[in-house]
Design an enzyme around this catalytic site. Structure first.
Site, PDB file in Angstrom:
ATOM      1  N   ASP A 154      -2.051  -1.415  10.303  1.00 14.50           N
ATOM      2  CA  ASP A 154      -2.306  -1.445   8.860  1.00 14.50           C
ATOM      3  C   ASP A 154      -3.067  -2.699   8.422  1.00 14.50           C
ATOM      4  OD1 ASP A 154      -1.013   0.928   8.416  1.00 14.50           O
ATOM      5  OD2 ASP A 154       0.887   0.014   7.813  1.00 14.50           O
TER       6      ASP A 154
ATOM      7  N   LYS B  61       0.850  -1.211   0.000  1.00 13.50           N
ATOM      8  CA  LYS B  61       0.000   0.000   0.000  1.00 13.50           C
ATOM      9  C   LYS B  61       0.868   1.237   0.000  1.00 13.50           C
ATOM     10  CE  LYS B  61       0.934   1.160   4.506  1.00 13.50           C
ATOM     11  NZ  LYS B  61       1.706   2.305   4.983  1.00 13.50           N
TER      12      LYS B  61
HETATM   13  O1  C5P Z   1       0.796  -0.857  14.471  1.00  7.46           O
HETATM   14  P1  C5P Z   1       2.170  -0.734  13.903  1.00  7.46           P
HETATM   15  O2  C5P Z   1       2.917  -2.019  13.913  1.00  7.46           O
HETATM   16  O3  C5P Z   1       2.180  -0.028  12.607  1.00  7.46           O
HETATM   17  O4  C5P Z   1       2.927   0.245  14.919  1.00  7.46           O
HETATM   18  C1  C5P Z   1       4.297   0.193  15.248  1.00  7.46           C
HETATM   19  C2  C5P Z   1       4.560   1.185  16.388  1.00  7.46           C
HETATM   20  O5  C5P Z   1       4.392   2.533  15.946  1.00  7.46           O
HETATM   21  C3  C5P Z   1       3.581   1.061  17.538  1.00  7.46           C
HETATM   22  O6  C5P Z   1       4.018   0.133  18.485  1.00  7.46           O
HETATM   23  C4  C5P Z   1       3.573   2.463  18.116  1.00  7.46           C
HETATM   24  O7  C5P Z   1       4.725   2.667  18.903  1.00  7.46           O
HETATM   25  C5  C5P Z   1       3.733   3.318  16.906  1.00  7.46           C
HETATM   26  N1  C5P Z   1       2.446   3.797  16.358  1.00  7.46           N
HETATM   27  C6  C5P Z   1       1.783   4.835  16.997  1.00  7.46           C
HETATM   28  N2  C5P Z   1       0.598   5.320  16.471  1.00  7.46           N
HETATM   29  C7  C5P Z   1       0.098   4.793  15.336  1.00  7.46           C
HETATM   30  C8  C5P Z   1       0.756   3.736  14.659  1.00  7.46           C
HETATM   31  C9  C5P Z   1       1.936   3.266  15.206  1.00  7.46           C
HETATM   32  O8  C5P Z   1       2.229   5.322  18.035  1.00  7.46           O
HETATM   33  N3  C5P Z   1      -1.052   5.299  14.834  1.00  7.46           N
END
Ligand code: C5P
Length: 335
Positions: free
Chosen positions: A173, A20
């Protein structure tokens, strides 16, 4: 009576997981839990990982052969052509499979005891083409395909809401990839509203060859006190945006994580600036980086841009489609 071939149980599924881009990404300051509410228009692009899922032969039930979690992990065996990728449960594709097995077990849908301890129930072969740490959602795309694939392969017939609930536990995601190819994602990524893909159907992806950890980008985002709650709550006129051609649409697209990623990685900031100058058009970052993109109305123009980029910078670049049609063993499903 012999089974009709289309109803015969499949043992193997070939899945293609599309990457994406975040066409538009607005991010708010963190909530009490430290997580950042966001609003993003996401769209799949024609860069794919390939996954083959294979159920083991014999009794295919996911028997509660062993009560502990370690055994659940042993039921899933991942092989990958990229040796740098973890193959244990830190890999999101494996985590997705384990989440399905755990859900089955917790419901005691799996009464049989016959599954041998040390035999994998499920083999996954992963051909990794979506760069890791590139902001293109590769791990999440794989995980979503595994969830949908297991629903088919194990004949679970779970309603999509059930799969959505598991997806939301795997990463912000993942829910998007259950819906695709284009949608507006809000909250922690768990709310996905389908939207027509943008009118420009071609994208140039620039893959700089290094990743940026998402967590670090959000940490820098907080240190720089970035983020605007109002921008996340307000929705643009999407109907109008989906009709815009590449030039005016690119002008409107924003990624609130760019200042944080560029502060962390000044060479990415330089690359973006140079590309915008050379191509005379806006270039945006996808997600938390490091991939960059720009949209095109016409394929020849996109290919021409790729040639110019790869002649002048030590990066990978490709011209590919926006919102490609799904072509795999789940293609007859809505997603
Ligand atoms: O959910 P994902 O694996 O993409 O997120 C990785 C890290 O990025 C999370 O553990 C968090 O620390 C941060 N994050 C966040 N807010 C979001 C997406 C991710 O703080 N909306």
């Amino acid at each position: 009576m012999p089974e009709h071939p289309s109803h015969a149980r499949k043992r193997k599924l070939l899945l293609r997981a599309a990457a994406k881009v975040n066409l538009h990404l607005r991010v708010a300051p963190p909530d009490e839990s430290g997580y950042h509410p966001l609003m993003s228009w996401m769209c799949t692009v024609g860069l794919f990982d390939t996954l083959t899922l294979e159920r083991a032969e014999g009794d295919e039930q996911i028997g509660p052969a062993a009560p502990d979690r370690a055994a659940a992990d042993a039921l899933v065996h991942l092989e990958c052509d990229d040796p740098s990728l973890p193959r244990d449960k830190t890999n999101l594709a494996v985590r997705a499979a384990i989440a399905v097995i755990d859900a089955l077990r917790s419901e005691q849908q799996t009464p049989r005891q016959s599954w041998p301890h040390n035999q994998p129930l499920l083999r996954i072969w992963l051909e990794k083409r979506i760069p890791v740490g590139g902001g293109l959602g590769g791990g999440s795309a794989d995980a979503a395909r595994v969830l949908l694939g297991l629903n088919r392969l194990l004949e679970l017939n779970w309603p999509i809401d059930r799969i959505r609930a598991i997806a939301a536990t795997l990463g912000s995601d993942v829910p998007f990839f259950l819906e695709g190819p284009s949608g507006v994602v809000t909250g922690r990524g768990q709310v996905v509203r389908p939207l027509p893909p943008p009118r420009p159907r071609w994208v140039v992806l620039v893959l700089p060859g290094y990743g940026i950890p998402t967590r670090d980008v959000y940490r820098t985002f907080d240190e720089l006190r970035l983020g605007d709650r109002q921008a996340v709550d307000a929705q643009p006129d999407w109907n109008q945006w989906t009709e815009l051609s590449a030039g005016p649409l690119m002008q409107r697209l924003i990624n609130d994580l760019e200042p944080a990623a560029f502060a962390l990685c000044p060479r990415l900031a330089n690359l973006r600036q140079q590309l915008e100058q050379a191509l005379a058009r806006p270039v945006r970052m996808s997600g938390s980086g490091s991939s960059l993109f720009t949209l095109f109305d016409n394929f020849d123009e996109a290919q021409d841009a790729v040639a110019r980029i790869t002649n002048s910078w030590p990066v990978k670049a490709l011209a590919t489609s926006v919102a490609p049609a799904p072509e795999d063993d789940l293609a007859d499903q809505a997603n």
